[in-house]
Design a protein around this motif. Structure first.
Motif, PDB file in Angstrom:
ATOM      1  N   GLY A   1     -16.559  -4.636  10.949  1.00 29.52           N
ATOM      2  CA  GLY A   1     -15.450  -5.168  11.654  1.00 29.52           C
ATOM      3  C   GLY A   1     -15.047  -6.430  11.708  1.00 29.52           C
ATOM      4  N   LEU A   2     -15.932  -7.286  11.500  1.00 28.34           N
ATOM      5  CA  LEU A   2     -15.727  -8.702  11.141  1.00 28.34           C
ATOM      6  C   LEU A   2     -14.850  -8.841   9.924  1.00 28.34           C
ATOM      7  CD1 LEU A   2     -18.810 -10.311  12.621  1.00 28.34           C
ATOM      8  CD2 LEU A   2     -16.547 -10.121  13.716  1.00 28.34           C
ATOM      9  N   ASP A   3     -15.343  -8.246   8.850  1.00 24.73           N
ATOM     10  CA  ASP A   3     -14.658  -8.447   7.801  1.00 24.73           C
ATOM     11  C   ASP A   3     -12.969  -7.942   7.519  1.00 24.73           C
ATOM     12  OD1 ASP A   3     -16.868  -8.921   5.545  1.00 24.73           O
ATOM     13  OD2 ASP A   3     -17.787  -7.435   7.032  1.00 24.73           O
ATOM     14  N   PHE A   4     -12.797  -6.607   8.164  1.00 27.32           N
ATOM     15  CA  PHE A   4     -11.381  -6.490   8.770  1.00 27.32           C
ATOM     16  C   PHE A   4     -10.646  -7.560   9.049  1.00 27.32           C
ATOM     17  CE2 PHE A   4     -13.160  -1.963   9.344  1.00 27.32           C
ATOM     18  CZ  PHE A   4     -13.398  -1.635   8.208  1.00 27.32           C
ATOM     19  N   PHE A   5     -11.244  -8.304  10.058  1.00 27.60           N
ATOM     20  CA  PHE A   5     -10.309  -9.345  10.624  1.00 27.60           C
ATOM     21  C   PHE A   5     -10.377 -10.630   9.731  1.00 27.60           C
ATOM     22  CE2 PHE A   5     -12.176  -8.072  15.226  1.00 27.60           C
ATOM     23  CZ  PHE A   5     -10.992  -7.189  15.348  1.00 27.60           C
ATOM     24  N   ALA A   6     -11.294 -10.673   8.929  1.00 30.09           N
ATOM     25  CA  ALA A   6     -11.229 -11.674   7.724  1.00 30.09           C
ATOM     26  C   ALA A   6     -10.397 -11.329   6.577  1.00 30.09           C
ATOM     27  CB  ALA A   6     -12.750 -12.065   7.456  1.00 30.09           C
ATOM     28  N   GLY A   7     -10.118 -10.066   6.462  1.00 29.41           N
ATOM     29  CA  GLY A   7      -9.303  -9.545   5.412  1.00 29.41           C
ATOM     30  C   GLY A   7     -10.356  -9.600   4.070  1.00 29.41           C
ATOM     31  N   THR A   8     -11.437  -9.557   4.258  1.00 30.99           N
ATOM     32  CA  THR A   8     -12.394  -9.435   3.185  1.00 30.99           C
ATOM     33  C   THR A   8     -12.568  -7.807   2.764  1.00 30.99           C
ATOM     34  OG1 THR A   8     -14.199  -9.760   4.366  1.00 30.99           O
ATOM     35  CG2 THR A   8     -13.326 -11.532   3.289  1.00 30.99           C
ATOM     36  N   GLN A   9     -12.328  -7.203   3.758  1.00 30.40           N
ATOM     37  CA  GLN A   9     -12.301  -5.390   3.364  1.00 30.40           C
ATOM     38  C   GLN A   9     -11.065  -4.988   4.196  1.00 30.40           C
ATOM     39  OE1 GLN A   9     -15.673  -2.951   4.022  1.00 30.40           O
ATOM     40  NE2 GLN A   9     -17.189  -4.754   3.844  1.00 30.40           N
ATOM     41  N   LYS A  10     -10.654  -4.031   3.343  1.00 31.05           N
ATOM     42  CA  LYS A  10      -9.321  -3.447   3.856  1.00 31.05           C
ATOM     43  C   LYS A  10      -9.466  -1.951   4.788  1.00 31.05           C
ATOM     44  CE  LYS A  10      -5.049  -1.645   2.128  1.00 31.05           C
ATOM     45  NZ  LYS A  10      -4.268  -1.335   1.003  1.00 31.05           N
ATOM     46  N   ARG A  11      -9.049  -2.099   5.910  1.00 31.53           N
ATOM     47  CA  ARG A  11      -9.371  -0.901   6.783  1.00 31.53           C
ATOM     48  C   ARG A  11      -8.398   0.315   6.306  1.00 31.53           C
ATOM     49  NH1 ARG A  11     -10.046  -0.546  13.231  1.00 31.53           N
ATOM     50  NH2 ARG A  11     -10.967   1.737  13.196  1.00 31.53           N
ATOM     51  N   ALA A  12      -8.729   1.388   6.630  1.00 36.72           N
ATOM     52  CA  ALA A  12      -7.843   2.401   6.177  1.00 36.72           C
ATOM     53  C   ALA A  12      -6.600   2.461   7.011  1.00 36.72           C
ATOM     54  CB  ALA A  12      -8.463   3.871   6.660  1.00 36.72           C
ATOM     55  N   PRO A  13      -5.666   2.669   6.447  1.00 36.63           N
ATOM     56  CA  PRO A  13      -4.177   2.783   7.144  1.00 36.63           C
ATOM     57  C   PRO A  13      -4.030   3.435   8.354  1.00 36.63           C
ATOM     58  CG  PRO A  13      -3.965   4.063   4.905  1.00 36.63           C
ATOM     59  CD  PRO A  13      -5.403   3.317   5.077  1.00 36.63           C
ATOM     60  N   ASP A  14      -3.020   3.532   8.984  1.00 32.97           N
ATOM     61  CA  ASP A  14      -3.001   3.925  10.390  1.00 32.97           C
ATOM     62  C   ASP A  14      -2.664   5.363  10.113  1.00 32.97           C
ATOM     63  OD1 ASP A  14      -3.158   1.486  11.564  1.00 32.97           O
ATOM     64  OD2 ASP A  14      -0.884   1.352  11.829  1.00 32.97           O
ATOM     65  N   TRP A  15      -1.933   5.890   9.279  1.00 30.10           N
ATOM     66  CA  TRP A  15      -1.929   7.351   9.038  1.00 30.10           C
ATOM     67  C   TRP A  15      -3.156   8.120   8.962  1.00 30.10           C
ATOM     68  CZ3 TRP A  15      -3.752   9.670   4.626  1.00 30.10           C
ATOM     69  CH2 TRP A  15      -3.656   8.869   3.486  1.00 30.10           C
ATOM     70  N   ALA A  16      -4.033   7.354   7.992  1.00 30.02           N
ATOM     71  CA  ALA A  16      -5.523   8.037   7.731  1.00 30.02           C
ATOM     72  C   ALA A  16      -6.276   8.114   9.051  1.00 30.02           C
ATOM     73  CB  ALA A  16      -6.139   7.073   6.649  1.00 30.02           C
ATOM     74  N   ARG A  17      -6.031   7.340  10.113  1.00 30.19           N
ATOM     75  CA  ARG A  17      -6.768   7.267  11.391  1.00 30.19           C
ATOM     76  C   ARG A  17      -6.283   8.165  12.158  1.00 30.19           C
ATOM     77  NH1 ARG A  17      -6.911   1.114  12.727  1.00 30.19           N
ATOM     78  NH2 ARG A  17      -5.604   0.819  10.992  1.00 30.19           N
ATOM     79  N   ARG A  18      -4.865   8.269  11.987  1.00 27.38           N
ATOM     80  CA  ARG A  18      -4.003   9.004  12.850  1.00 27.38           C
ATOM     81  C   ARG A  18      -4.479  10.528  12.696  1.00 27.38           C
ATOM     82  NH1 ARG A  18       0.217   6.647  12.700  1.00 27.38           N
ATOM     83  NH2 ARG A  18       1.255   7.984  10.817  1.00 27.38           N
ATOM     84  N   TYR A  19      -4.449  10.828  11.497  1.00 26.05           N
ATOM     85  CA  TYR A  19      -4.881  12.351  11.066  1.00 26.05           C
ATOM     86  C   TYR A  19      -6.206  12.478  10.746  1.00 26.05           C
ATOM     87  CZ  TYR A  19       0.229  12.772  10.680  1.00 26.05           C
ATOM     88  OH  TYR A  19       1.590  12.920  10.838  1.00 26.05           O
ATOM     89  N   ALA A  20      -7.373  11.703  11.134  1.00 27.91           N
ATOM     90  CA  ALA A  20      -8.523  11.879  11.123  1.00 27.91           C
ATOM     91  C   ALA A  20      -9.124  12.006   9.817  1.00 27.91           C
ATOM     92  CB  ALA A  20      -8.946  12.999  11.915  1.00 27.91           C
ATOM     93  N   VAL A  21      -8.425  11.218   8.697  1.00 32.19           N
ATOM     94  CA  VAL A  21      -8.891  11.536   7.199  1.00 32.19           C
ATOM     95  C   VAL A  21      -9.149  10.126   6.745  1.00 32.19           C
ATOM     96  CG1 VAL A  21      -7.610  13.725   6.759  1.00 32.19           C
ATOM     97  CG2 VAL A  21      -6.538  11.386   6.522  1.00 32.19           C
ATOM     98  N   GLU A  22      -9.951   9.286   7.869  1.00 32.80           N
ATOM     99  CA  GLU A  22     -10.218   7.920   7.456  1.00 32.80           C
ATOM    100  C   GLU A  22     -11.367   8.058   6.230  1.00 32.80           C
ATOM    101  OE1 GLU A  22     -11.311   3.597   9.347  1.00 32.80           O
ATOM    102  OE2 GLU A  22     -10.922   5.450  10.387  1.00 32.80           O
ATOM    103  N   TRP A  23     -12.562   9.087   6.402  1.00 30.23           N
ATOM    104  CA  TRP A  23     -13.493   9.087   5.585  1.00 30.23           C
ATOM    105  C   TRP A  23     -12.807   9.527   4.086  1.00 30.23           C
ATOM    106  CZ3 TRP A  23     -13.905  13.764   2.955  1.00 30.23           C
ATOM    107  CH2 TRP A  23     -13.268  14.828   3.245  1.00 30.23           C
ATOM    108  N   LEU A  24     -11.619  10.340   4.016  1.00 27.04           N
ATOM    109  CA  LEU A  24     -11.387  10.564   2.777  1.00 27.04           C
ATOM    110  C   LEU A  24     -10.652   9.354   1.979  1.00 27.04           C
ATOM    111  CD1 LEU A  24     -10.552  12.598   0.606  1.00 27.04           C
ATOM    112  CD2 LEU A  24      -8.716  13.487   1.830  1.00 27.04           C
ATOM    113  N   TRP A  25     -10.055   8.827   2.652  1.00 23.24           N
ATOM    114  CA  TRP A  25      -9.196   7.492   2.252  1.00 23.24           C
ATOM    115  C   TRP A  25     -10.434   6.713   1.639  1.00 23.24           C
ATOM    116  CZ3 TRP A  25      -9.620   2.265   2.947  1.00 23.24           C
ATOM    117  CH2 TRP A  25      -8.726   1.472   2.579  1.00 23.24           C
ATOM    118  N   ARG A  26     -11.523   6.292   2.393  1.00 22.15           N
ATOM    119  CA  ARG A  26     -12.542   5.489   1.781  1.00 22.15           C
ATOM    120  C   ARG A  26     -13.267   6.037   1.011  1.00 22.15           C
ATOM    121  NH1 ARG A  26     -15.723   4.680   7.927  1.00 22.15           N
ATOM    122  NH2 ARG A  26     -14.406   3.214   8.720  1.00 22.15           N
TER     123      ARG A  26
END
Length: 254
Positions: free
Chosen positions: A193-218
């Motif tokens: 979570g802190l890396d997402f705020f820092a920009g050192t890791q990229k979080r899954a895009p909104d569409w991936a979270r919305r359709y519950a496929v964040e795991w696939l994106w990762r």
């Protein structure tokens, strides 16, 4: 809702965002610590094979659902819980801390990421005070004397809330030790979570979270590291789903 493992039953004992915020606020008001874990399928895999991880989970005060499969199974069992990812809990918990005059610490990640996350949170949350940022070295052992030294440093900083960004199982082991070494500090295990705020890791895009496929994106972003992990997660899913159905049929459960 609870999950039955080989040697242990793990409850999701905080079902909603409202309940989590109320319980954390109550601990802050009493200046009492806590440990917060966010269970997902990967944790269930690790819990089945690691006695140390099971002991760490047993020391957690609050356990929430981090992962859509956990939420879906809770609905199958008619014990519904809300999705509460650790990374998304950072801002709400920080706002509660700021309102109640509770100082914040970070443990984990890298010094660069922690500095950037500190700047972001103090900008986004009025009156928030991050007083301690500790990035343990590579190979850090969460059960070592070094861990105790870090926990003492966090306690001496005056922090009442510590976001632990070490990844599972290190962060839960660290938090479990923290409950003993620094009982007045609340430890929230939040992964990247802190890396997402820092920009050192990229979080899954909104569409991936919305359709519950964040795991696939990762997994597509990092198949070598995550491919085997997700295979193990899928392997335990049918058995856990059957247990959820059994809870529904029996009309029992936590």
């Amino acid at each position: 809702m609870h999950f039955t493992l080989k040697r242990q039953t793990v409850p999701v004992n905080v079902a909603t965002w409202a309940s989590l915020e109320a319980r954390v606020a109550e601990r802050f008001a009493r200046r009492e610590g806590f440990a917060l874990a966010t269970i997902n399928l990967d944790h269930l895999v690790k819990l089945n094979t690691s006695p140390a991880f099971r002991a760490a989970y047993a020391a957690q005060d609050f356990i929430v659902a981090d992962g859509n499969p956990i939420v879906w199974m809770s609905r199958m069992a008619r014990r519904p819980v809300e999705l509460i990812p650790g990374s998304e809990a950072i801002l709400p918990l920080s706002r509660i801390a700021a309102r109640q005059g509770v100082k914040v610490a970070f443990a984990g990640s890298t010094a660069q990421a922690l500095a950037a996350a500190k700047a972001y949170l103090e900008r986004e949350v009025p009156n928030l005070e991050v007083v301690c940022c500790i990035a343990p070295p590579m190979g850090f052992d969460a059960a070592s004397p070094q861990s105790v030294k870090i926990l003492k440093e966090i306690e001496e900083s005056g922090a009442g809330l510590c976001f632990v960004a070490l990844g599972a199982p290190k962060q839960e082991l660290f938090a479990a030790t923290g409950r003993r070494v620094a009982p007045g500090v609340g430890f929230a295990s939040i992964g990247a979570g802190l890396d997402f705020f820092a920009g050192t890791q990229k979080r899954a895009p909104d569409w991936a979270r919305r359709y519950a496929v964040e795991w696939l994106w990762r997994m597509m972003a990092n198949p070598k590291r995550l491919g085997l992990r997700y295979i193990k997660c899928f392997a335990i899913l049918p058995g856990q789903m059957l247990r959820a159905v059994a809870l529904r049929v029996k009309g029992t459960g936590a």
